[in-house]
Design a protein around this motif. Structure first.
Motif, PDB file in Angstrom:
ATOM      1  N   ALA A  44     -47.867  36.531  35.908  1.00  0.00           N
ATOM      2  CA  ALA A  44     -49.022  36.070  36.672  1.00  0.00           C
ATOM      3  C   ALA A  44     -48.589  35.401  37.965  1.00  0.00           C
ATOM      4  O   ALA A  44     -49.218  35.596  39.019  1.00  0.00           O
ATOM      5  N   THR A  45     -47.518  34.600  37.907  1.00  0.00           N
ATOM      6  CA  THR A  45     -47.031  33.973  39.141  1.00  0.00           C
ATOM      7  C   THR A  45     -46.553  35.037  40.125  1.00  0.00           C
ATOM      8  O   THR A  45     -46.740  34.905  41.339  1.00  0.00           O
ATOM      9  N   PHE A  46     -45.926  36.085  39.591  1.00  0.00           N
ATOM     10  CA  PHE A  46     -45.465  37.188  40.442  1.00  0.00           C
ATOM     11  C   PHE A  46     -46.653  37.866  41.122  1.00  0.00           C
ATOM     12  O   PHE A  46     -46.637  38.120  42.331  1.00  0.00           O
ATOM     13  N   PHE A  47     -47.701  38.138  40.360  1.00  0.00           N
ATOM     14  CA  PHE A  47     -48.881  38.820  40.894  1.00  0.00           C
ATOM     15  C   PHE A  47     -49.554  37.984  41.975  1.00  0.00           C
ATOM     16  O   PHE A  47     -49.879  38.491  43.067  1.00  0.00           O
ATOM     17  N   VAL A  48     -49.790  36.702  41.705  1.00  0.00           N
ATOM     18  CA  VAL A  48     -50.534  35.887  42.661  1.00  0.00           C
ATOM     19  C   VAL A  48     -49.737  35.695  43.949  1.00  0.00           C
ATOM     20  O   VAL A  48     -50.310  35.606  45.042  1.00  0.00           O
ATOM     21  N   ARG A  49     -48.405  35.668  43.846  1.00  0.00           N
ATOM     22  CA  ARG A  49     -47.600  35.499  45.060  1.00  0.00           C
ATOM     23  C   ARG A  49     -47.555  36.766  45.898  1.00  0.00           C
ATOM     24  O   ARG A  49     -47.368  36.697  47.116  1.00  0.00           O
TER      25      ARG A  49
END
Length: 393
Positions: free
Chosen positions: A251-256
């Motif tokens: 999720a952190t990868f996606f939002v960044r």
């Protein structure tokens, strides 16, 4: 040069994520309780909490060549020690030593990489470059726990630490290559004057960023404690816990990845309020579920919220810090957040032993809700102010 920085930080973060999750599961598998897990997680942050400020000043004075090498060497030691000395024979000491070395290694890598990316960026590209840096760490944070859980279930904890050591060796090679390409000249001379440990708190824009950053980062790293402990308590396998942690980082990868496209429409402080409200909702809902689908959904919501914070904080520190003291500001931020990471796992471990993990989730949810209100207040009053220089002594 930026791609080499992204590669080095990704490799070292991958290894760090293996000892962060593997040490907890190894301790639990050998009969140690949540308090012992809290001690191990605290050791990952204890030395960074003590060293970050002076480390940042060192980077400001001397440049990144030596700190980059230290990052590779210490991260490798952090994985080699528990890989060579099994917990069943040597107890928690090798795990504790590994956590100490790995914590210092990642601290040095983080401070150096943030300062280098800031120096290599223009005002127009700064947020995007920091988003890519954060994306590299998120990708490694996603892959590391999944790989660790898979290897632990099939070959044991020592094999997982050995995998982390092998990747850390590649990370050391990457840091050696990066160090050779950095200038031999020392860094900025602007920070030669001796200042107090909290001198930058006299600069209101920096102070506000540091306070909110500390709150968000505590919530970020708390998942490293509660995910393994709660997953073990409800009967999840190591692989399932790995997927839980991995989903958070996915999720952190996606939002960044999407942040550069929305950053011009949402202010940094609006991002921070969003971050903490999302985190509060996820932490509140998490302990009401025991099956994988809803737990994965909560982990994804938590990662989406907290993942948006780091690029904004790094960008704000670059623009709000006084000239020649960027490394010090980054180090001060690291010191504050790592101090929280060192103290809170012990407190939460003790609370879990007495009252249960449920109240850890509730306490964090309430804290994030209060922090969102605080961010809203300071955002309205100070987010649009121009940075003011430090008063001369």
């Amino acid at each position: 040069m930026r791609n080499r920085i992204y590669l080095a930080i990704a490799l070292l973060t991958f290894s760090f994520s293996i000892i962060r999750m593997g040490s907890s599961l190894d301790a639990l598998a050998h009969g140690y309780g949540s308090l012992a897990v809290g001690v191990l997680i605290s050791l990952l942050a204890a030395f960074p909490a003590l060293l970050s400020l002076s480390w940042g000043r060192w980077i400001d004075r001397e440049g990144e060549r030596k700190p980059v090498l230290v990052a590779g060497i210490f991260t490798l030691l952090g994985l080699v020690i528990p890989a060579a000395l099994p917990t069943g024979s040597f107890g928690l000491v090798p795990l504790g030593l590994g956590c100490c070395f790995a914590g210092i290694g990642l601290m040095s890598a983080s401070l150096s990489s943030q300062r280098m990316i800031g120096a290599l960026s223009s005002p127009e590209t700064r947020l995007a470059n920091f988003a890519w840096l954060a994306t590299a760490t998120a990708a490694a944070g996603f892959a590391g726990p999944i790989a660790a859980g898979f290897v632990i279930d099939r070959a044991g904890h020592q094999a997982a630490f050995a995998l982390g050591a092998a990747v850390a060796l590649l990370g050391l090679a990457a840091t050696i290559d990066l160090s050779r390409r950095l200038p031999r000249a020392p860094g900025s001379k602007a920070n030669k004057k001796k200042t107090g440990a909290f001198d930058l708190f006299r600069h209101p824009p920096v102070r506000n960023v540091l306070i909110i950053s500390a709150m968000v980062t505590i919530a970020w790293d708390l998942q490293t404690f509660v995910f393994p402990v709660y997953g073990n308590a409800v009967g999840l396998t190591a692989t399932e816990i790995g997927w839980l942690v991995g989903t958070f980082y996915a999720a952190t990868f996606f939002v960044r990845l999407v942040m550069p496209f929305v950053s011009g429409r949402v202010s940094e402080w609006q991002f921070m309020v969003f971050v903490m409200l999302m985190g509060a909702a996820a932490y509140f809902l998490f302990p009401f579920f025991t099956s994988m689908p809803p737990l994965l959904a909560c982990a994804f919501v938590l990662g989406t919220g907290l993942g948006a914070s780091q690029p904004n904080v790094m960008s704000l520190l670059q623009t709000q810090s006084p000239t020649g003291r960027t490394g010090e500001a980054i180090g001060l931020r690291s010191m504050l957040t790592q101090a929280g990471h060192a103290a809170l796992p012990l407190a939460f471990g003790a609370l879990a032993s007495v009252a249960g993990v449920f109240w850890i989730f509730m306490a964090m949810a309430g804290s994030l809700g209060a922090a969102a209100l605080f961010a809203q207040t300071i955002g309205r009053s100070q987010a649009l102010e121009e940075p003011k220089p430090l008063a001369k002594k």
